[in-house]
Design an enzyme around this catalytic site. Structure first.
Site, mmCIF file in Angstrom:
data_model
loop_
_atom_site.group_PDB
_atom_site.id
_atom_site.type_symbol
_atom_site.label_atom_id
_atom_site.label_comp_id
_atom_site.label_asym_id
_atom_site.label_seq_id
_atom_site.Cartn_x
_atom_site.Cartn_y
_atom_site.Cartn_z
ATOM 1 N N ARG A 310 0.809 -1.223 0.000
ATOM 2 C CA ARG A 310 0.000 0.000 0.000
ATOM 3 C C ARG A 310 0.846 1.278 0.000
ATOM 4 O O ARG A 310 0.471 2.270 0.620
ATOM 5 C CB ARG A 310 -0.945 0.000 1.214
ATOM 6 C CG ARG A 310 -1.804 -1.239 1.330
ATOM 7 C CD ARG A 310 -2.651 -1.227 2.595
ATOM 8 N NE ARG A 310 -3.712 -0.276 2.498
ATOM 9 C CZ ARG A 310 -4.169 0.456 3.525
ATOM 10 N NH1 ARG A 310 -3.621 0.341 4.702
ATOM 11 N NH2 ARG A 310 -5.162 1.301 3.355
ATOM 12 N N ASP A 496 -38.836 -15.884 42.922
ATOM 13 C CA ASP A 496 -37.943 -14.773 43.243
ATOM 14 C C ASP A 496 -38.608 -13.486 42.740
ATOM 15 O O ASP A 496 -39.526 -13.526 41.907
ATOM 16 C CB ASP A 496 -36.593 -15.008 42.563
ATOM 17 C CG ASP A 496 -35.643 -13.838 42.740
ATOM 18 O OD1 ASP A 496 -35.540 -13.324 43.859
ATOM 19 O OD2 ASP A 496 -35.005 -13.438 41.744
ATOM 20 N N ASP A 498 -36.886 -9.670 42.158
ATOM 21 C CA ASP A 498 -36.093 -8.868 41.213
ATOM 22 C C ASP A 498 -35.436 -9.754 40.162
ATOM 23 O O ASP A 498 -34.777 -10.744 40.477
ATOM 24 C CB ASP A 498 -35.011 -8.086 41.963
ATOM 25 C CG ASP A 498 -35.595 -7.034 42.876
ATOM 26 O OD1 ASP A 498 -36.014 -5.983 42.377
ATOM 27 O OD2 ASP A 498 -35.654 -7.297 44.098
#
Length: 723
Positions: A310, A496, A498
């Site tokens: 390049r 449960d 949360d």
């Protein structure tokens, strides 16, 4: 019959046109060699760009027919596509960012548009031949979007992705405007491989901080799939290099070098022209060796090969000019009438010539500023007989394996200088000892081993995913569970709160029940055969406020408090909180240095929340705090629980499992179900009888028998039990 499809930017061949026909030359690269054992078998195939622009339909047909004989399938790209997708996005955005050279990055929208379009083109080629059950192995940074593009269209395939260049830290990666799309693209794979654990860590950090995914160790959960991120250090075809070093033509070249160089010590440097390779720094170190050690003049020389790359681009052209100047200055300053300090070659060499140079070179200098693996270091080792010294940059992935090399920081001129001196003066016995250990490692972990362990891991994941899917609470299982419940006369549901019945909130007190949840609980509770138990780490005052008016049983603070059959709240006899003073002071110290964290005090426990802390910092502090707490609480009869963005300290006599077991004791439940989302619920899953239906929310990695994906899925699932 299932097959393996390899996909990369380039095919492992070079196509050239001679008059009206095309010819193929097979690549000699390590990847082509290693993957030859895969794509050349049976109906397996390799898909990639053919390396040249072909627009004529008749010529395309010729190329396709020619490549099919080699189990290859071409992707035809135009000059404009190569310019913008490859030269543009891949090499002017991804390459500099991934190699920590962010100042060279050019964030052009046009590049991104072409990058998406070409990845789509590769997808179409894959979909044209892929079938359910196939294994697809995608390679490197040019095709980061491809795994997801294929996954969206083909669910029942196994997809592996391997990146051959480094993956940067989050601070660098976040500079890319399209970072979320790139990460989601990669996470379409089942297995993502890198050369080093550092790359694994950087990718996992970038993914969890940029997009809404959760990671457990090196597993990232994406929707209903687990994606494994792992390190697979790439090897070379060691046997090939060792055999070439014994080849008669190579031996002849070595003899020529010996005649010319005589007893002069040779330092070898082989690189592609690139700013990531540290070529200028290497020259500076070599210049310092000659400046400070004039006795080495005419006794050492640097043979430097730089392969063109390049050099029409400004940064590369400038780098080449700087190399030319520095080489010229050093040669002009130190050369004598019969000796040049640097032999500089700006071109590529056939592998036979490289092996001859590897064999003759006393020292190999491999000091990139950043490199994914760097196989030159391994090629040098494989080509050696019994001695030689490798100087290797710690920034190359190979340094994590090749510990018997002299490891240096390429930014430290003094360290590089001292390593060169050490290599020049190293006793022969030490050279042999180091090289023997290096050769054993390179021979064992060669390219064939790399291919095998990656493919074996991908196959194992496919099996594990099948087992995991069998645990998923799908429609058929839901019908089975409902039928079991309908046949039972005495049922209990441990729920449960949360993360199971409601989602998490940054403000924990705002995660209160909504009307839909209340209606669901009332509907479930309407059947006299059902007994609902909310079992939570929440304070008992909170559960009383939210659920005290319902005819359900409540267990708070992981079992420390219970309200059964509508009676008053009761606690486990003999519990003490005298330990809090000592533990609280440590939590306060961490809160003082962690903005956004806070302490929640319950009657018999303390919780340190970090949900509002900056991502990364919270996890760092939590890990440090957890380590210190375990030391502090070891002799105090306390337990440290790591929950979702929270650490909780409580008596080891308290846990949800003991509470659940105590609850079912002497009760003849013929249907038991428990749902929970974090570590604290694992105790419940383990304590309940095997016949109980235990379900983990959000993860399949659990002692639970089954898993379900989300809070929304939990609610939909529970509604099916309302008769």
């Amino acid at each position: 019959m299932s097959r393996t499809i390899i996909v990369s930017n380039r095919l492992p061949v070079k196509i050239s046109k001679e008059e009206s026909s095309f010819t193929l030359k097979v690549s000699e690269g390590g990847l082509a060699t290693g993957l030859g054992s895969v794509y050349k078998q049976d109906d397996n195939i390799w898909i990639g760009w053919c390396g040249t622009e072909i627009n004529d339909d008749e010529e395309k047909a010729q190329v396709i027919a020619l490549l099919q004989k080699e189990n290859l399938l071409p992707v035809f790209l135009s000059e404009e596509e190569i310019l913008n997708y490859y030269e543009g996005f891949s090499n002017e955005i991804l390459w500099p960012i991934f190699h920590y050279m962010s100042t060279y990055a050019q964030f052009e929208q046009k590049y991104w548009d072409y990058y998406q379009a070409v990845n789509q083109k590769f997808k179409q080629e894959v979909l044209a031949i892929a079938q359910p059950g196939d294994t697809i192995w995608i390679h490197d940074y040019q095709l980061l979007l491809l795994p997801k593009l294929i996954r969206d269209e083909l669910k029942d395939v196994s997809i592996g992705f391997f990146q051959h260049i480094p993956f940067p830290s989050f601070e660098l990666f976040r500079l890319i405007p399209w970072r979320a799309e790139l990460l989601n693209g990669m996470l379409g794979a089942d297995l993502i491989g890198f050369h080093t654990y550092d790359d694994v860590r950087h990718f996992t950090s970038s993914a969890t901080r940029s997009i809404p995914v959760h990671a457990t160790a090196n597993i990232i959960q994406v929707a209903d799939r687990n994606v494994l991120i792992d390190a697979f250090p790439m090897g070379i075809d060691a046997e090939k290099f060792e055999s070439l070093s014994k080849d008669s033509k190579v031996q002849e070249e070595i003899a020529n070098y010996n005649e010319i160089l005589k007893d002069s010590k040779v330092i070898l440097s082989v690189d592609r022209l690139d700013y990531s390779k540290g070529i200028l720094q290497r020259l500076m170190a070599f210049e310092k060796v000659l400046t400070d050690n004039p006795e080495y003049i005419e006794k050492i020389s640097l043979h430097m090969i730089v392969v063109p790359s390049r050099d029409s681009i400004a940064q590369y052209k400038e780098l080449r000019d700087d190399i030319d100047k520095m080489v010229g200055n050093i040669n002009a300053r130190f050369r004598t009438s019969s000796w040049h300090p640097i032999h500089y070659f700006y071109r590529s060499f056939p592998v036979e010539t490289l092996v001859a140079l590897y064999s003759r070179a006393d020292i190999c200098l491999v000091t990139p500023m950043r490199d994914g693996m760097n196989l030159v270091s391994k090629e040098y080792i494989a080509s050696r007989k019994d001695k030689g010294v490798l100087i290797l940059s710690e920034m190359a992935g190979a340094s994590k394996e090749l510990a018997d090399a002299l490891i240096v920081n390429p930014n430290n001129l003094g360290e590089m200088y001292r390593a060169i001196i050490q290599a020049i003066e190293m006793p022969e016995e030490e050279q042999k000892s180091r090289m023997l250990a290096l050769k054993d490692l390179v021979n064992k972990f060669d390219i064939h081993h790399w291919v095998k362990i990656f493919m074996d891991q991908l196959a194992d994941i496919k099996v594990a995913e099948g087992i995991r899917k069998a645990k998923s609470v799908n429609a058929n299982l839901q019908e089975t569970f409902v039928k079991q419940m309908q046949e039972a006369q005495k049922r209990v549901f441990f729920l449960d709160y949360d993360g199971t019945l409601v989602g998490f909130k940054a403000e924990i007190d705002k995660a209160y029940p909504d009307e839909e949840l209340y209606e669901l609980l009332k509907d479930l509770n309407a059947d006299a055969r059902n007994q609902l138990v909310i079992i939570s780490g929440r304070k008992y005052e909170t559960l009383e406020q939210w659920f005290g008016h319902l005819d359900i049983d409540l267990i708070a603070e992981h079992g420390a408090w219970q309200k059964i059959n509508g009676q008053y709240w009761a606690t486990i006899p003999g519990l003490s909180d005298n330990w809090k003073t000592k533990v609280r002071s440590m939590l306060e110290a961490y809160s003082d240095r962690t903005p956004g964290s806070f302490i929640e005090e319950k009657r018999f426990s303390l919780a340190w929340h970090f949900r509002k802390v900056e991502k990364g910092l919270g996890e760092l502090r939590a890990n440090e705090l957890e380590s210190n707490l375990r030391y502090l609480t070891r002799e105090m009869g306390l337990q440290v629980l790591a929950g979702n963005k929270v650490l909780e300290i409580k008596s080891s006599d308290i846990n949800k499992g003991k509470a659940a077991f105590s609850y079912i004791l002497d009760k003849d439940f013929d249907f038991m179900m428990a749902l929970g989302d974090d570590h604290t619920d694992e105790d419940t899953f383990q304590q309940l009888p095997q016949r109980a239906i235990t379900i983990k929310v959000g993860s399949s990695v659990s002692a639970a028998n089954y898993y379900i994906n989300s809070v929304e899925d939990v609610r939909s699932f529970l509604k099916k039990f309302v008769v």
